[in-house]
Design an enzyme around this catalytic site. Sequence first.
Site, PDB file in Angstrom:
ATOM      1  N   PHE A 182     -14.101  -0.023  -2.762  1.00 16.32           N
ATOM      2  CA  PHE A 182     -13.162   0.179  -1.652  1.00 16.32           C
ATOM      3  C   PHE A 182     -12.367   1.455  -1.869  1.00 16.32           C
ATOM      4  CE2 PHE A 182     -10.577  -2.072  -4.746  1.00 16.32           C
ATOM      5  CZ  PHE A 182      -9.312  -1.503  -4.608  1.00 16.32           C
ATOM      6  N   CYS A 183     -11.799   1.955  -0.760  1.00 15.50           N
ATOM      7  CA  CYS A 183     -10.956   3.146  -0.793  1.00 15.50           C
ATOM      8  C   CYS A 183     -10.014   3.056   0.409  1.00 15.50           C
ATOM      9  CB  CYS A 183     -11.798   4.417  -0.776  1.00 15.50           C
ATOM     10  SG  CYS A 183     -12.912   4.528   0.634  1.00 15.50           S
ATOM     11  N   THR A 184      -9.405   4.153   0.799  1.00 14.50           N
ATOM     12  CA  THR A 184      -8.417   4.112   1.877  1.00 14.50           C
ATOM     13  C   THR A 184      -9.050   3.744   3.213  1.00 14.50           C
ATOM     14  OG1 THR A 184      -7.200   5.867   0.731  1.00 14.50           O
ATOM     15  CG2 THR A 184      -6.551   5.370   2.993  1.00 14.50           C
ATOM     16  N   CYS A 189     -15.799   4.971  -0.779  1.00 13.97           N
ATOM     17  CA  CYS A 189     -16.520   3.800  -1.282  1.00 13.97           C
ATOM     18  C   CYS A 189     -17.928   3.733  -0.718  1.00 13.97           C
ATOM     19  CB  CYS A 189     -15.751   2.507  -1.020  1.00 13.97           C
ATOM     20  SG  CYS A 189     -15.145   2.255   0.653  1.00 13.97           S
ATOM     21  N   ILE A 211      -9.235   0.001   2.948  1.00 11.41           N
ATOM     22  CA  ILE A 211      -7.958  -0.718   2.904  1.00 11.41           C
ATOM     23  C   ILE A 211      -7.307  -0.751   4.286  1.00 11.41           C
ATOM     24  CG2 ILE A 211      -5.627  -0.715   1.916  1.00 11.41           C
ATOM     25  CD1 ILE A 211      -6.874   0.759  -0.532  1.00 11.41           C
TER      26      ILE A 211
END
Length: 261
Positions: A182-184, A189, A211
């Site tokens: 996951f990432c922002t 990701c 996220i």
Amino acid sequence: MLPILNIAAYLFSAIEDPLALKPVLLASAQARQLMGTILLAPEGINLFLAGAPEEVHGFVAELRADPRFATLETKESWSHTQPFRRMLVKVKREIIRMDHPAIQPAAGRAPGVEAETLKRWLDQGHDDAGQPVVLLDTRNAFEVDHGTFEGAIDWRIEKFTEFPQALLDHRDELAGKTVVSFCTGGIRCEKAAILMREQGVENVLQLEGGILKYFETIGGAHYRGDCFVFDGRRTLAPDLSATGNAASARAAEDPDLALKG
């Protein structure tokens, strides 16, 4: 409803003429009085934009009318004020720099997991096959320090180009688990998940929309802290409200810093 609509979006889609597209998108965004950053590369588009909601939606509709961007999905949040200071469009080699040319998301992406499913897995402590789930944060260390999922793996990378080596150093730790990167907003990701699969990590998924989409869909369940964003709001709470104390001028003005996914 707050007056300024903020969107984050990216799409891996082949663009043969990013230099020709640059002035077209800049003129359209400026005509709509939008501010933010758009990054173009042969592999696709990555953007953070803010403005009046009807103008933002109109710009996105124009983009989607182009077959290359028809499937573009956005993450939305709202703010009292404009978090960007200017409108920039830049052409780069990659829309998120990894320095790993063999990774081509437009040619095929790793499977994803929706926010609702991830929350259910975290609630029950395993995936639907009974396998343990580990969350891998692919963001930079200073971003992670503002907030992340409970128990997430953090390799303390300083920039995304360090991720391939970090994977080589830690790959064995992921064996026998379902790995959710996951990432922002989803872009880092996505590349990370493809690389992990190519490096032999068998059960890898990417959190769809990152996220920001998780916050938009679920809220803060299983997440601790805020999410760093690369604009003047600085950080967002799980309800997508701005929590930063002051605008970060460098983040708001520098598209190479801002467009990290």
